[in-house]
Design an enzyme around this catalytic site. Sequence first.
Site, mmCIF file in Angstrom:
data_model
loop_
_atom_site.group_PDB
_atom_site.id
_atom_site.type_symbol
_atom_site.label_atom_id
_atom_site.label_comp_id
_atom_site.label_asym_id
_atom_site.label_seq_id
_atom_site.Cartn_x
_atom_site.Cartn_y
_atom_site.Cartn_z
ATOM 1 N N LYS A 68 6.648 -6.405 2.449
ATOM 2 C CA LYS A 68 5.683 -6.889 1.036
ATOM 3 C C LYS A 68 6.654 -6.254 -0.131
ATOM 4 C CE LYS A 68 2.547 -4.107 -1.175
ATOM 5 N NZ LYS A 68 3.181 -3.958 -2.175
ATOM 6 N N ASN A 69 7.340 -5.064 0.234
ATOM 7 C CA ASN A 69 8.160 -4.399 -1.199
ATOM 8 C C ASN A 69 9.830 -4.313 -0.803
ATOM 9 O OD1 ASN A 69 5.825 -2.648 -2.137
ATOM 10 N ND2 ASN A 69 5.458 -1.256 -0.847
ATOM 11 N N ARG A 104 2.172 -4.611 -11.044
ATOM 12 C CA ARG A 104 3.424 -4.291 -11.298
ATOM 13 C C ARG A 104 4.390 -4.500 -10.778
ATOM 14 N NH1 ARG A 104 3.186 0.507 -14.164
ATOM 15 N NH2 ARG A 104 4.877 0.727 -13.078
ATOM 16 N N CYS A 159 -2.385 2.176 -14.352
ATOM 17 C CA CYS A 159 -2.529 1.973 -12.012
ATOM 18 C C CYS A 159 -3.206 3.696 -11.928
ATOM 19 C CB CYS A 159 -0.556 2.187 -11.689
ATOM 20 S SG CYS A 159 -0.650 2.270 -10.060
ATOM 21 N N ARG A 201 2.775 5.855 -14.321
ATOM 22 C CA ARG A 201 4.304 4.933 -13.324
ATOM 23 C C ARG A 201 5.544 4.636 -14.801
ATOM 24 N NH1 ARG A 201 1.703 1.407 -8.392
ATOM 25 N NH2 ARG A 201 4.768 1.569 -8.150
ATOM 26 N N PRO A 202 5.058 5.631 -15.071
ATOM 27 C CA PRO A 202 6.828 4.731 -16.419
ATOM 28 C C PRO A 202 7.404 3.640 -15.652
ATOM 29 C CG PRO A 202 7.411 7.043 -15.767
ATOM 30 C CD PRO A 202 5.723 6.508 -15.044
ATOM 31 N N ILE A 203 8.404 3.230 -16.586
ATOM 32 C CA ILE A 203 9.638 3.217 -16.247
ATOM 33 C C ILE A 203 11.317 3.172 -17.243
ATOM 34 C CG2 ILE A 203 8.851 0.442 -15.099
ATOM 35 C CD1 ILE A 203 9.183 -1.076 -18.232
ATOM 36 N N ASP A 204 11.071 3.866 -17.625
ATOM 37 C CA ASP A 204 11.270 5.224 -18.817
ATOM 38 C C ASP A 204 13.038 4.821 -17.691
ATOM 39 O OD1 ASP A 204 10.379 6.819 -16.681
ATOM 40 O OD2 ASP A 204 11.424 8.143 -18.004
ATOM 41 N N ASP A 218 3.583 5.773 1.304
ATOM 42 C CA ASP A 218 2.695 4.520 1.119
ATOM 43 C C ASP A 218 2.047 5.089 2.119
ATOM 44 O OD1 ASP A 218 3.758 3.225 -1.688
ATOM 45 O OD2 ASP A 218 4.539 2.731 -0.368
ATOM 46 N N ILE A 261 5.632 12.031 -5.255
ATOM 47 C CA ILE A 261 6.138 11.204 -5.617
ATOM 48 C C ILE A 261 5.039 10.773 -6.447
ATOM 49 C CG2 ILE A 261 7.097 8.765 -5.492
ATOM 50 C CD1 ILE A 261 8.275 10.376 -3.550
ATOM 51 N N ARG A 305 -3.236 -7.358 -0.681
ATOM 52 C CA ARG A 305 -2.508 -7.292 -1.817
ATOM 53 C C ARG A 305 -1.553 -7.421 -0.687
ATOM 54 N NH1 ARG A 305 -2.704 -4.711 -7.255
ATOM 55 N NH2 ARG A 305 -0.489 -5.492 -6.644
HETATM 56 N N1 EPU Z 1 8.968 6.851 -12.329
HETATM 57 C C1 EPU Z 1 9.977 7.130 -13.182
HETATM 58 N N2 EPU Z 1 10.239 6.646 -14.192
HETATM 59 C C2 EPU Z 1 10.829 5.444 -13.450
HETATM 60 C C3 EPU Z 1 10.320 4.806 -12.569
HETATM 61 C C4 EPU Z 1 9.629 5.432 -11.812
HETATM 62 O O1 EPU Z 1 8.628 8.332 -13.678
HETATM 63 O O2 EPU Z 1 11.769 4.609 -14.469
HETATM 64 C C5 EPU Z 1 8.943 7.255 -11.498
HETATM 65 C C6 EPU Z 1 7.474 7.013 -10.684
HETATM 66 O O3 EPU Z 1 5.992 7.664 -11.747
HETATM 67 C C7 EPU Z 1 6.963 7.859 -9.225
HETATM 68 C C8 EPU Z 1 8.440 8.019 -8.820
HETATM 69 O O4 EPU Z 1 9.622 8.038 -10.005
HETATM 70 O O5 EPU Z 1 6.729 9.168 -9.074
HETATM 71 C C9 EPU Z 1 8.748 7.031 -7.615
HETATM 72 O O6 EPU Z 1 8.887 5.923 -8.169
HETATM 73 P P1 EPU Z 1 9.390 4.450 -8.118
HETATM 74 O O7 EPU Z 1 10.290 4.050 -9.356
HETATM 75 O O8 EPU Z 1 10.361 4.686 -6.268
HETATM 76 O O9 EPU Z 1 7.809 3.081 -7.656
HETATM 77 P P2 EPU Z 1 8.224 1.689 -7.815
HETATM 78 O O10 EPU Z 1 9.700 1.394 -7.612
HETATM 79 O O11 EPU Z 1 7.614 1.334 -8.583
HETATM 80 C C10 EPU Z 1 7.954 1.650 -4.915
HETATM 81 C C11 EPU Z 1 6.936 0.839 -4.434
HETATM 82 C C12 EPU Z 1 5.685 1.513 -4.266
HETATM 83 C C13 EPU Z 1 6.188 3.017 -3.482
HETATM 84 C C14 EPU Z 1 6.224 3.630 -4.581
HETATM 85 C C15 EPU Z 1 7.647 4.988 -3.740
HETATM 86 C C16 EPU Z 1 6.804 -2.174 -4.731
HETATM 87 C C17 EPU Z 1 6.101 -3.306 -4.935
HETATM 88 N N3 EPU Z 1 6.334 -0.507 -4.830
HETATM 89 O O12 EPU Z 1 7.391 1.105 -5.913
HETATM 90 O O13 EPU Z 1 4.639 1.036 -3.352
HETATM 91 O O14 EPU Z 1 4.985 3.128 -3.672
HETATM 92 O O15 EPU Z 1 7.988 2.497 -4.783
HETATM 93 O O16 EPU Z 1 8.703 4.588 -2.865
HETATM 94 O O17 EPU Z 1 7.951 -1.805 -3.729
HETATM 95 C C18 EPU Z 1 2.154 0.229 -2.428
HETATM 96 O O18 EPU Z 1 3.154 -0.902 -1.564
HETATM 97 O O19 EPU Z 1 1.358 0.710 -2.441
HETATM 98 C C19 EPU Z 1 3.199 0.804 -3.133
HETATM 99 C C20 EPU Z 1 2.238 1.527 -4.352
#
Ligand code: EPU
Length: 431
Positions: free
Chosen positions: A22-23, A92, A116, A121-124, A307, A329, A399
């Site tokens: 999925k991811n 997300r 969430c 889960r910021p995207i900064d 995960d 994480i 999902r």
């Molecule tokens: N983070 C920030 N700022 C950002 C982005 C991330 O502080 O701009 C923090 C997050 O809050 C978290 C850490 O960095 O503490 C890692 O987050 P990451 O961005 O890697 O997570 P993601 O890309 O949003 C993907 C998977 C998640 C999985 C995480 C970590 C997808 C669609 N989602 O999320 O999968 O837990 O990587 O491996 O690929 C799931 O499948 O159940 C799931 C939640």
Amino acid sequence: MDVLRIRGGRRLQGVVEVSGAKNAALPIFAATLLTSEPCTIRNVPDLSDIRFMADLLKRLGAQVERLDPHTWRIQAGSVTHRAPYELVRKMRASVCLMGPLLGRLRRSSVSLPGGCVIGPRPIDIHLKGFSKLGCVVDISKGYVEIDGSRMAGAEVFLGGRHGSTVLGTANLLMAAVLTPGRTRIECAACEPEIVDLCRMLEVMGARIEGIGSPSLTVDGADSLQGCDYAIIPDRIEAGTLLLAAAITEGDVTVRKMCASHLTALLDKLEEAGLPLTVEPTQVRVRSNGRLRPVDVITHPHPGFPTDLQAQMTALMSVTPGLSIITEKIYPSRFMHVPELQRMGADIAIDGANAIIKGGNRLSGAPIMASDLRASAALVLAGLAANNDTWVQRIYHLDRGYEKIEEKLQALGADIERVDQSAIPESLLDPA
Ligand code: EPU
């Protein structure tokens, strides 16, 4: 609404095959926006999140066709730049549309998805990365408005306090492949799903070096072409099935997986005393009923995946002895713990640690799934419990796990999807 009824105590036995990841599929679907040519994507899991992403791509103007349950053809002949809240809030991962929209149109307007349950889960870091590429980023009325008219290759660092970011790396990569000049991404995520995205982008004509490492170099192209690409197996589904075998003291071979994507889990299972036969594309778990507790800390890949943390917590709660599971994480990703406690698990939460006094026989109960991986943990607990477990809100499970109850049934589990009215009234209101 449907629930899963699980009659626990059956030892799982047999062979099971893993679906596509999925991811990996979600960013790869988003990447089809980078070209006006058709892209055929194979080994796509049949999941609600995939259908959400397909709806989003359609809304953005792409022609999206499901050729069979696992093969999609997507052609983004012309594309608009706005992904609306009504669709984005459902998932997300929609944030990873920003990168391809910027690459293709130099402009993107994607709603922020909102809260969430697994924690903030910021995207900064994504936005900081886009700024480094010369984008002007503005948040207005719940949307991230990005003007990429002056984009140019640059040096981008994607590290944060929890390590790298998976979708942030995907976003920056997808923007950079169509950005003039050279972009160097440092502290890039090394997850197999990012490697898969890079491989697909390469087939489309992108030039990327350092694939699989934290240092990626991208030389922007003028345009990309269509592709025919098959997605990697889902390592989290594979891991969940191995843990299902372990928690039921079973003998299960998980096929069509990639063992090298799960080294951290396999290492922990061996440390826990579980006999494993590991081959590149399959792993056999043959339990001898003598599990030992292990401590686990989640980390970015190749560390132990967050995960699989909830599922590992379920296994440790039936394993005699003390174990500590530390979540690095998403430090508050413990929504499954109160539900496991309802089943009799002895778990205390201390900050980002779950301290587990394992060995209690779990007792089935009506329990509530809160997110995808928490749901999987509750299913595992139900498989090990005595009497019936009723897992509610299983849309979370749908999902990310394709036909999970059918796969478990084929291994001998007594599990079925029933209407929630089947839950005995006496369990919901024992008085
Ligand atoms: N983070 C920030 N700022 C950002 C982005 C991330 O502080 O701009 C923090 C997050 O809050 C978290 C850490 O960095 O503490 C890692 O987050 P990451 O961005 O890697 O997570 P993601 O890309 O949003 C993907 C998977 C998640 C999985 C995480 C970590 C997808 C669609 N989602 O999320 O999968 O837990 O990587 O491996 O690929 C799931 O499948 O159940 C799931 C939640």
